[in-house]
Design a protein around this motif. Structure first.
Motif, PDB file in Angstrom:
ATOM      1  N   SER A 371      17.144  69.777  29.252  1.00  8.28           N
ATOM      2  CA  SER A 371      16.953  69.348  30.487  1.00  8.28           C
ATOM      3  C   SER A 371      17.506  67.860  30.809  1.00  8.28           C
ATOM      4  O   SER A 371      17.951  67.453  32.008  1.00  8.28           O
ATOM      5  N   VAL A 372      17.209  67.110  29.654  1.00  8.42           N
ATOM      6  CA  VAL A 372      17.975  65.738  29.803  1.00  8.42           C
ATOM      7  C   VAL A 372      19.386  65.805  30.069  1.00  8.42           C
ATOM      8  O   VAL A 372      19.805  65.010  30.935  1.00  8.42           O
ATOM      9  N   VAL A 373      20.218  66.630  29.136  1.00 11.22           N
ATOM     10  CA  VAL A 373      21.554  66.571  29.545  1.00 11.22           C
ATOM     11  C   VAL A 373      22.027  67.136  30.815  1.00 11.22           C
ATOM     12  O   VAL A 373      22.521  66.438  31.669  1.00 11.22           O
ATOM     13  N   ALA A 374      20.902  68.201  31.309  1.00 10.97           N
ATOM     14  CA  ALA A 374      21.173  68.648  32.769  1.00 10.97           C
ATOM     15  C   ALA A 374      21.049  67.570  33.902  1.00 10.97           C
ATOM     16  O   ALA A 374      22.015  67.308  34.715  1.00 10.97           O
ATOM     17  N   LEU A 375      20.106  66.776  33.664  1.00  9.06           N
ATOM     18  CA  LEU A 375      19.666  65.792  34.569  1.00  9.06           C
ATOM     19  C   LEU A 375      20.819  64.622  34.528  1.00  9.06           C
ATOM     20  O   LEU A 375      21.168  64.020  35.549  1.00  9.06           O
ATOM     21  N   LYS A 376      21.277  64.394  33.366  1.00 11.03           N
ATOM     22  CA  LYS A 376      22.540  63.379  33.188  1.00 11.03           C
ATOM     23  C   LYS A 376      23.778  63.821  34.047  1.00 11.03           C
ATOM     24  O   LYS A 376      24.346  62.917  34.355  1.00 11.03           O
ATOM     25  N   ARG A 377      23.893  65.059  33.873  1.00  8.54           N
ATOM     26  CA  ARG A 377      25.138  65.624  34.292  1.00  8.54           C
ATOM     27  C   ARG A 377      25.239  65.725  35.889  1.00  8.54           C
ATOM     28  O   ARG A 377      26.154  65.763  36.435  1.00  8.54           O
TER      29      ARG A 377
END
Lengths: 383, 312
Positions: A371-377
């Motif tokens: 989720s963190v990766v998704a939000l950053k992306r």
């Protein structure tokens, strides 16, 4: 009218023009090109090296109440067969249950008190092997080996006056107890597992497509200029598919019970609650893909690329313990691996919240990281 | 009265290529600014920087008094942005599209507002029709209605009238002017000269650089262009042939056919007159000096730049 003049005849030149254009477009779409090379490579490695339908070195616990020579000799022979690996010496009955329920061990060998004495007297004492048979494929070869091995395992130990016991049936009575799936019905293992597979496929691909579609149709730009925050877009995109995921789960559960007669030992409520973490984890993966893919085709391909190791390394198709160490490590990183343990544990073993807590935790960590990766992306700006 | 848009030195680079180059722009409140320039000149990129979709590499500025770098979220609440492509949901109905916009902006009395917008559009009977089934003109009207629902103070329109018929265009501009009279600021990009002339002011951008700003008259005057209309003197005279001979002659910067006529012009009056001297002696054509149009000015600016190349 002349057909040639009409331009109706097959033209190599036009065919070449068409093929040439296709090659240019193929080359331009780097990701598709990489997938065309990457997917066969991955299949080659996974099928060639990771998969093994004859799992060996299966973790085994020994409960030796006898401490006599015959029991020890027997265990040594089992280890020598290559199918068993003693990982635990247990001291009390409760540990048998715990080891099997948590999936820490595949087998528990119980040597009763006075085993060696009874053997020496020719009374054929009982020897109990309990197996976690949720996946019949993982245990059948090992159990088959034991029944053959039992005939001659103690031959060397039966010397002098006992030599007469060598011929005839084994000097002890082998009792094998296939726990959780007594008849070794494959469907009992596959149908609950299918729930995880179906959820992985739909959740990942659906979300990946849903967001990529916004970009492809040009509606993303309008969305970005509204006051919507990234977290709102992400959750708003994901939540409807959580509902879809639950509908799928219910369908499969009903089918498992009604059509395949799979026993449901545990609490369905526990399973439903635990599943939310798994569903969210997959949706976060799909969302991440959608931020990477430039079009819906690429999103589909990424989904497939993710699906392949999930289905092969999670223990869905092939016994998890049959894979080499490295493949098991990779498998541990995949959410489906943990979900399969949860769903099989609850449905077949009757596991409750305490037993599945570890697996749910692993899913939770996975979900948070992705989720963190998704939000950053997912960029609020277009640059 | 403060300016609705006030930016200085706005610069954006993509992979080393400067798309917008130190652009400074001021648009007073309640004005309509026509943003013109060839394709790929950086108009859309500028708009995206204004509404916070892109972060400028250099430069700063304010939109509605808010900093475009740090307050883009607040800017987004008060602007309406109509993108180049139809960007409503084609698989949602007219009502559903408007309803979504209203919800996203958290508008009070949502249903009433949406119904009112549909009525204003004259689409009450068709409100359950899918947006994807609408014609180009109606899509444009719907998109405009969607970005006006939350009553923005600044409207950014990126080629709103591309592919729209003249009647719909005229109605569109009437609406824009009516709203500007009530204080709405509008920045609109267009390729149509008649639309440029409907704006209070225009800004011309090429290669990411602002070449001219001001009213249409100011821009034409500022270009310092001298133009002649050339008409054939008799039936045998071909302006097409003349145009071919005139092109490339030093001093002549503009050769553009307008029907049977030819517009010829140049920035340096003396050089142009000298270059035309031998041609004007020919009896086949009638030469008449006239006032340059906005289009003459733009065409004179354009050939020097082809997309993707920098001006020498």
């Amino acid at each position: 009218m002349n057909r040639a003049l009409n331009g109706q005849r097959f033209s190599w030149q036009r065919l070449r023009a068409m093929m040439f254009k296709e090659f240019i477009q193929m080359r331009r779409d780097r990701l598709t090109f990489a997938m065309m090379v990457g997917i066969p490579m991955m299949q080659l490695i996974l099928f060639g090296f990771a998969i093994n339908s004859d799992p060996r070195n299966l973790p085994t616990a020994v409960f030796d109440r006898d401490h006599g020579p015959f029991g020890r000799a027997l265990v040594a022979h089992m280890v020598a067969s290559g199918y068993f690996r003693v990982v635990e010496e247990i001291q009390e009955d409760a540990q048998i249950e715990a080891g099997l329920a948590l999936g820490r061990v595949q087998f528990v060998v119980s040597i009763p008190e006075g085993f060696s004495r009874e053997v020496a007297r020719g009374r054929r004492p009982e020897l109990l092997i309990e197996a976690d048979a949720t996946d019949p494929a993982a245990t059948s070869n090992a159990l088959g080996t034991v029944s053959v091995l039992a005939w001659h395992a103690l031959d060397r130990e039966l010397r002098g006056p006992l030599a007469g016991l060598r011929s005839g049936p084994p000097p002890f009575e082998l009792k094998m107890h296939r726990r959780y799936n007594q008849e070794g019905i494959t469907q009992y293992n596959v149908v609950p597992g299918l729930m995880g597979v179906v959820l992985t496929m739909t959740m990942v691909i659906m979300t990946a497509l849903a967001v990529t579609r916004e970009r492809e149709r040009g509606t993303m730009e309008s969305l970005l200029v509204t006051p919507l925050r990234p977290i709102e877009v992400m959750l708003g995109k994901i939540f409807p598919y959580v509902v879809v995921g639950y509908i799928q789960m219910t369908l499969i559960l009903v089918a498992a019970r009604v059509i395949f007669g799979v026993p449901v030992v545990g609490n369905i409520g526990v399973l439903m609650v635990a599943s939310v973490v798994f569903i969210m984890a997959n949706l976060a993966v799909g969302f991440t893909f959608s931020t990477l893919a430039r079009n819906q085709l690429q999103a589909m391909q990424m989904g497939f690329f993710y699906f392949l190791p999930n289905i092969l390394l999670s223990g869905f198709m092939f016994p998890f313990r049959g894979m080499p160490e490295w493949a098991q490590r990779v498998g541990e990183l995949l959410p489906l691996t943990h979900f399969l343990r949860i769903v099989r544990g609850v449905m077949l073993k009757g596991n409750g919240p305490e037993e599945i807590l570890g697996e749910v935790g692993a899913l939770g960590v996975f979900m948070l990281v992705v989720s963190v990766v998704a939000l950053k992306r997912y960029r609020q700006t277009l640059d | 009265m403060s300016a609705a848009i006030e930016v200085q030195g706005l610069t954006k680079r993509f992979q080393g290529r400067t798309v917008v180059d130190h652009l400074s722009l001021t648009v007073p409140q309640g004005r309509i600014l026509g943003f013109l320039g060839p394709n790929g000149s950086g108009k859309t990129t500028t708009i995206r920087m204004l509404c916070g979709l892109l972060t400028p590499d250099e430069g700063e500025g304010r939109c509605l008094g808010l900093d475009i770098r740090t307050q883009s979220h607040a800017i987004k609440r008060q602007i309406g942005y109509m993108t180049q492509r139809f960007s409503l949901y084609e698989d949602l109905s007219i009502r559903e599209n408007l309803d979504f916009s209203a919800r996203v902006h958290g508008l009070p009395e949502r249903k009433a507002r949406v119904e009112a917008a549909i009525e204003r559009l004259g689409l009450t009977a068709r409100r359950h029709q899918l947006a994807g089934e609408l014609s180009g003109g109606w899509k444009q009207r719907l998109a405009l209605a969607a970005c006006l629902l939350h009553q923005p103070r600044l409207l950014l329109l990126d080629e709103p009238t591309a592919g729209v018929d003249p009647k719909a265009r005229r109605e569109f501009w009437e609406q824009i002017h009516a709203m500007a009279a009530e204080g709405l600021t509008v920045l609109v990009t267009t390729h149509y000269m008649d639309e440029a002339e409907r704006c209070h002011a225009i800004a011309y951008i090429a290669q990411g650089k602002l070449l001219a700003t001001g009213s249409v008259e100011e821009v034409i005057r500022g270009a310092g262009l001298t133009t002649f209309s050339v008409a054939p003197a008799h039936g045998g005279a071909e302006t097409g042939l003349l145009a071919r001979r005139l092109r490339g002659v030093p001093g002549i910067e503009l050769v553009a056919p307008f029907g049977a006529l030819l517009h010829v012009g140049g920035g340096d009056r003396e050089a142009l007159l000298a270059a035309l001297e031998p041609f004007r002696r020919e009896a086949d054509f009638l030469w008449r000096e006239d006032a340059p149009t906005l289009e003459d000015v733009f065409i004179q600016w354009m050939p020097a730049q082809s997309p993707g190349e920098s001006r020498p």
